[in-house]
Design an enzyme around this catalytic site. Structure first.
Site, PDB file in Angstrom:
ATOM      1  N   ASP A 299       0.861  -1.191   0.000  1.00  0.00           N
ATOM      2  CA  ASP A 299       0.000   0.000   0.000  1.00  0.00           C
ATOM      3  C   ASP A 299       0.892   1.235   0.000  1.00  0.00           C
ATOM      4  O   ASP A 299       1.925   1.242   0.670  1.00  0.00           O
ATOM      5  CB  ASP A 299      -0.891   0.000   1.262  1.00  0.00           C
ATOM      6  CG  ASP A 299      -2.138   0.840   1.108  1.00  0.00           C
ATOM      7  OD1 ASP A 299      -2.017   2.032   0.780  1.00  0.00           O
ATOM      8  OD2 ASP A 299      -3.238   0.319   1.344  1.00  0.00           O
TER       9      ASP A 299
ATOM     10  N   HIS B 259     -10.233   0.900  -6.463  1.00  0.00           N
ATOM     11  CA  HIS B 259     -11.361   0.265  -7.140  1.00  0.00           C
ATOM     12  C   HIS B 259     -11.852   1.059  -8.348  1.00  0.00           C
ATOM     13  O   HIS B 259     -13.008   0.927  -8.749  1.00  0.00           O
ATOM     14  CB  HIS B 259     -12.523   0.075  -6.163  1.00  0.00           C
ATOM     15  CG  HIS B 259     -12.271  -0.980  -5.114  1.00  0.00           C
ATOM     16  ND1 HIS B 259     -11.175  -1.800  -5.116  1.00  0.00           N
ATOM     17  CD2 HIS B 259     -13.005  -1.352  -4.027  1.00  0.00           C
ATOM     18  CE1 HIS B 259     -11.234  -2.622  -4.081  1.00  0.00           C
ATOM     19  NE2 HIS B 259     -12.332  -2.364  -3.401  1.00  0.00           N
TER      20      HIS B 259
END
Ligand SMILES: C[S@@+](CC[C@H](N)C(=O)[O-])C[C@H]1O[C@@H](n2cnc3c(N)ncnc32)[C@H](O)[C@@H]1O
Length: 206
Positions: free
Chosen positions: A68, A139
């Protein structure tokens, strides 16, 4: 309490968006993997799902690697639905989930390797086939496709692909993870395993 039970309890209590039943299903999927290799997560956020994976890693002598940049996805930015102002670092003015992540995974520091960076930068450097790949990064349509293209081909044959936030009905949520799931299944190389909620699980057959 066993180590696994401790980690599962810590995961359930950790901050984050993953519902308890989906976290438990992720743990079950990870512990059921029969091939060797690390458990690789794209999208760590504050470490909740990494702890569920760590609970399985503890049982099987595996390692969890979680990637991340810790700046949050689109929906975490100011003005968006999931923005949390307390996560903004006053020194940079940017979101920073790394301190919270470290706090969450503290009980599993021996099992979790955190990579701080962009998944698309890490992918070309990565050559160790993961036994489980958990896609839960950005997303947007473009980024979900990019993570699919970058990572799914690296999964070990016999390994497990888990995709989060798969919503067949657009009324329930964004369609990018559903697109990933649909394309992977259509490839004919995967068999669908039982899923829970928006967590979909597929085994790579070839
Ligand atoms: C939905 S959250 C992950 C939630 C986490 N898996 C959990 O269930 O606890 C998505 C994460 O993806 C990260 N992310 C978005 N784009 C990324 C990229 N290109 N590379 C690495 N991480 C990214 C964001 O910073 C965010 O923390």
């Amino acid at each position: 309490m066993t180590r696994t039970e401790e980690l599962l309890a810590a995961a359930a209590a950790a901050p984050g968006f993953m519902p308890a039943d989906e976290g438990r299903a992720l743990y079950e999927a990870a512990r059921a993997v029969a091939v060797d290799g690390p458990l690789l997560e794209i999208g760590s956020w504050m470490g909740k799902s990494a702890l569920y994976l760590a609970a399985a890693a503890a049982e099987a002598g595996r390692v969890v690697v979680t990637v991340d940049h810790h700046r949050g996805s689109e929906e975490h930015q100011p003005g968006w639905e999931y923005h949390q102002p307390e996560l903004v670092d006053p020194a940079t003015g940017l979101l920073d989930t790394l301190p919270s992540f470290r706090r969450t995974v503290h009980p599993a520091e021996d099992l979790v390797v955190a990579v701080v960076g962009r998944s698309e930068v890490l992918a070309p450097l990565w050559s160790s086939p993961p036994a489980l790949l958990f896609l839960d990064g950005s997303h947007t349509e473009e980024s979900a496709r990019r993570d699919q293209d970058a990572w799914v081909g690296k999964l070990a044959v016999g390994g497990t692909l888990a995709v989060h936030d798969v919503f067949p009905d657009p009324a329930d949520g964004g369609q990018a993870p559903f697109g990933v799931y649909t394309r992977v299944l259509a490839s004919g190389d995967f068999t669908e395993l039982p899923g829970t909620g928006s967590l979909r699980v597929l085994r790579r057959d070839r």
